[in-house]
Design a protein around this motif. Sequence first.
Motif, PDB file in Angstrom:
ATOM      1  N   ALA A   2       0.841  -1.200   0.000  1.00 49.60           N
ATOM      2  CA  ALA A   2       0.000   0.000   0.000  1.00 49.60           C
ATOM      3  C   ALA A   2       0.875   1.248   0.000  1.00 49.60           C
ATOM      4  CB  ALA A   2      -0.904  -0.004   1.228  1.00 49.60           C
ATOM      5  N   GLU A   3       0.324   2.326  -0.531  1.00 45.27           N
ATOM      6  CA  GLU A   3       1.063   3.589  -0.578  1.00 45.27           C
ATOM      7  C   GLU A   3       0.091   4.744  -0.417  1.00 45.27           C
ATOM      8  OE1 GLU A   3       1.391   4.152  -5.356  1.00 45.27           O
ATOM      9  OE2 GLU A   3       2.771   2.735  -4.429  1.00 45.27           O
ATOM     10  N   LEU A   4       0.640   5.904  -0.118  1.00 45.82           N
ATOM     11  CA  LEU A   4      -0.138   7.123   0.022  1.00 45.82           C
ATOM     12  C   LEU A   4      -0.005   7.972  -1.239  1.00 45.82           C
ATOM     13  CD1 LEU A   4       1.090   8.258   3.552  1.00 45.82           C
ATOM     14  CD2 LEU A   4      -1.234   7.544   3.006  1.00 45.82           C
ATOM     15  N   HIS A   5      -1.040   8.653  -1.580  1.00 45.93           N
ATOM     16  CA  HIS A   5      -0.952   9.687  -2.609  1.00 45.93           C
ATOM     17  C   HIS A   5      -0.885  11.006  -1.833  1.00 45.93           C
ATOM     18  CE1 HIS A   5      -2.973  12.300  -5.850  1.00 45.93           C
ATOM     19  NE2 HIS A   5      -1.669  12.303  -6.003  1.00 45.93           N
ATOM     20  N   VAL A   6       0.219  11.741  -1.981  1.00 43.15           N
ATOM     21  CA  VAL A   6       0.435  12.972  -1.228  1.00 43.15           C
ATOM     22  C   VAL A   6       0.316  14.162  -2.168  1.00 43.15           C
ATOM     23  CG1 VAL A   6       2.039  14.264   0.218  1.00 43.15           C
ATOM     24  CG2 VAL A   6       2.009  11.764   0.321  1.00 43.15           C
ATOM     25  N   GLN A   7      -0.502  15.117  -1.755  1.00 32.74           N
ATOM     26  CA  GLN A   7      -0.667  16.326  -2.550  1.00 32.74           C
ATOM     27  C   GLN A   7      -0.638  17.533  -1.615  1.00 32.74           C
ATOM     28  OE1 GLN A   7      -4.415  17.182  -4.792  1.00 32.74           O
ATOM     29  NE2 GLN A   7      -3.039  17.003  -6.549  1.00 32.74           N
ATOM     30  N   ILE A   8       0.225  18.515  -1.969  1.00 34.40           N
ATOM     31  CA  ILE A   8       0.296  19.764  -1.216  1.00 34.40           C
ATOM     32  C   ILE A   8      -0.160  20.871  -2.159  1.00 34.40           C
ATOM     33  CG2 ILE A   8       1.782  21.382   0.022  1.00 34.40           C
ATOM     34  CD1 ILE A   8       3.563  18.981   0.748  1.00 34.40           C
ATOM     35  N   VAL A   9      -1.170  21.614  -1.695  1.00 30.04           N
ATOM     36  CA  VAL A   9      -1.803  22.631  -2.530  1.00 30.04           C
ATOM     37  C   VAL A   9      -1.790  23.977  -1.808  1.00 30.04           C
ATOM     38  CG1 VAL A   9      -3.939  23.264  -3.720  1.00 30.04           C
ATOM     39  CG2 VAL A   9      -3.313  20.865  -3.506  1.00 30.04           C
ATOM     40  N   THR A  10      -1.504  25.032  -2.569  1.00 30.51           N
ATOM     41  CA  THR A  10      -1.567  26.402  -2.066  1.00 30.51           C
ATOM     42  C   THR A  10      -2.508  27.192  -2.970  1.00 30.51           C
ATOM     43  OG1 THR A  10       0.219  27.266  -3.451  1.00 30.51           O
ATOM     44  CG2 THR A  10       0.868  26.220  -1.359  1.00 30.51           C
ATOM     45  N   MET A  35       1.263   6.744   7.599  1.00 30.65           N
ATOM     46  CA  MET A  35       1.608   5.642   6.708  1.00 30.65           C
ATOM     47  C   MET A  35       0.343   5.159   6.006  1.00 30.65           C
ATOM     48  SD  MET A  35       4.337   3.649   9.137  1.00 30.65           S
ATOM     49  CE  MET A  35       4.842   2.504   7.868  1.00 30.65           C
ATOM     50  N   PRO A  36       0.492   4.349   4.965  1.00 32.74           N
ATOM     51  CA  PRO A  36      -0.691   3.819   4.291  1.00 32.74           C
ATOM     52  C   PRO A  36      -1.650   3.144   5.278  1.00 32.74           C
ATOM     53  CG  PRO A  36       1.257   3.324   3.014  1.00 32.74           C
ATOM     54  CD  PRO A  36       1.732   3.899   4.331  1.00 32.74           C
ATOM     55  N   GLU A  37      -2.917   3.225   4.973  1.00 28.89           N
ATOM     56  CA  GLU A  37      -4.005   2.656   5.787  1.00 28.89           C
ATOM     57  C   GLU A  37      -4.205   3.406   7.103  1.00 28.89           C
ATOM     58  OE1 GLU A  37      -5.841   0.565   4.168  1.00 28.89           O
ATOM     59  OE2 GLU A  37      -4.356   0.227   2.611  1.00 28.89           O
ATOM     60  N   HIS A  38      -3.701   4.624   7.205  1.00 25.89           N
ATOM     61  CA  HIS A  38      -3.881   5.422   8.419  1.00 25.89           C
ATOM     62  C   HIS A  38      -5.360   5.746   8.609  1.00 25.89           C
ATOM     63  CE1 HIS A  38      -3.484   8.677  11.349  1.00 25.89           C
ATOM     64  NE2 HIS A  38      -2.236   8.267  11.542  1.00 25.89           N
ATOM     65  N   THR A  39      -5.779   5.817   9.827  1.00 26.62           N
ATOM     66  CA  THR A  39      -7.142   6.203  10.164  1.00 26.62           C
ATOM     67  C   THR A  39      -7.416   7.616   9.638  1.00 26.62           C
ATOM     68  OG1 THR A  39      -6.971   4.916  12.201  1.00 26.62           O
ATOM     69  CG2 THR A  39      -8.717   6.567  12.114  1.00 26.62           C
ATOM     70  N   MET A  70      -4.010  19.390   7.209  1.00 28.70           N
ATOM     71  CA  MET A  70      -3.775  18.113   6.550  1.00 28.70           C
ATOM     72  C   MET A  70      -4.987  17.214   6.773  1.00 28.70           C
ATOM     73  SD  MET A  70      -0.908  15.145   7.157  1.00 28.70           S
ATOM     74  CE  MET A  70      -1.532  14.704   8.770  1.00 28.70           C
ATOM     75  N   GLU A  71      -5.411  16.581   5.685  1.00 29.93           N
ATOM     76  CA  GLU A  71      -6.474  15.579   5.768  1.00 29.93           C
ATOM     77  C   GLU A  71      -5.925  14.279   5.199  1.00 29.93           C
ATOM     78  OE1 GLU A  71     -11.037  14.613   4.334  1.00 29.93           O
ATOM     79  OE2 GLU A  71      -9.873  16.066   3.193  1.00 29.93           O
ATOM     80  N   VAL A  72      -6.155  13.200   5.931  1.00 35.71           N
ATOM     81  CA  VAL A  72      -5.774  11.865   5.468  1.00 35.71           C
ATOM     82  C   VAL A  72      -7.043  11.028   5.421  1.00 35.71           C
ATOM     83  CG1 VAL A  72      -4.410   9.803   5.947  1.00 35.71           C
ATOM     84  CG2 VAL A  72      -3.492  12.062   6.517  1.00 35.71           C
ATOM     85  N   ARG A  73      -7.275  10.414   4.247  1.00 38.97           N
ATOM     86  CA  ARG A  73      -8.461   9.573   4.093  1.00 38.97           C
ATOM     87  C   ARG A  73      -8.250   8.684   2.883  1.00 38.97           C
ATOM     88  NH1 ARG A  73     -13.591  11.609   1.582  1.00 38.97           N
ATOM     89  NH2 ARG A  73     -12.293  13.444   1.473  1.00 38.97           N
ATOM     90  N   ASN A  74      -8.510   7.397   3.017  1.00 36.67           N
ATOM     91  CA  ASN A  74      -8.422   6.441   1.910  1.00 36.67           C
ATOM     92  C   ASN A  74      -7.067   6.485   1.194  1.00 36.67           C
ATOM     93  OD1 ASN A  74     -11.102   5.639   2.383  1.00 36.67           O
ATOM     94  ND2 ASN A  74     -11.873   7.269   1.072  1.00 36.67           N
ATOM     95  N   ASN A  75      -5.985   6.514   1.972  1.00 36.01           N
ATOM     96  CA  ASN A  75      -4.614   6.547   1.445  1.00 36.01           C
ATOM     97  C   ASN A  75      -4.309   7.779   0.602  1.00 36.01           C
ATOM     98  OD1 ASN A  75      -3.639   4.248   2.728  1.00 36.01           O
ATOM     99  ND2 ASN A  75      -4.453   2.918   1.129  1.00 36.01           N
TER     100      ASN A  75
END
Length: 140
Positions: A2-10, A35-39, A70-75
Amino acid sequence: MAELHVQIVTPAGIVYDHRASMVIVKAIDGQLGIMPEHTPIIVPLTINGVRIKRVTNDAEDLIAVNGGIMEVRNNVCSIIADSAERSRDIDVERAFAAKHRAEESLRKAEAVHNNKQQKRAEISLRKAINRISVSKHNRS
């Protein structure tokens, strides 16, 4: 794996958009490792560097982020900030000039006991120091 898709937006647009195995941020309550699968989580961020461990080449990217959320949801790890710069894009001379201006503003504000100006100068100083610190990552 599993991996995360990381996006930083301004407001200026997308600063960063890659896959990662881990993201390390400094939230108001302390440092977080994602990490991947984070709550699912939504947290406010402080002025600090965001460390991103990339999947593709096992490299680590460092981004100077001046606060945000920061929001983390569904990797998917989304960071929305007023401003952010990759270490390779930081103009170090400009960052040092901003640091000196902020230090001078802070001295003036403290001399006349202007709390509002003092707070602004402290924030400007933290932003400049963050940019300088992150820029060193690209040069090592």
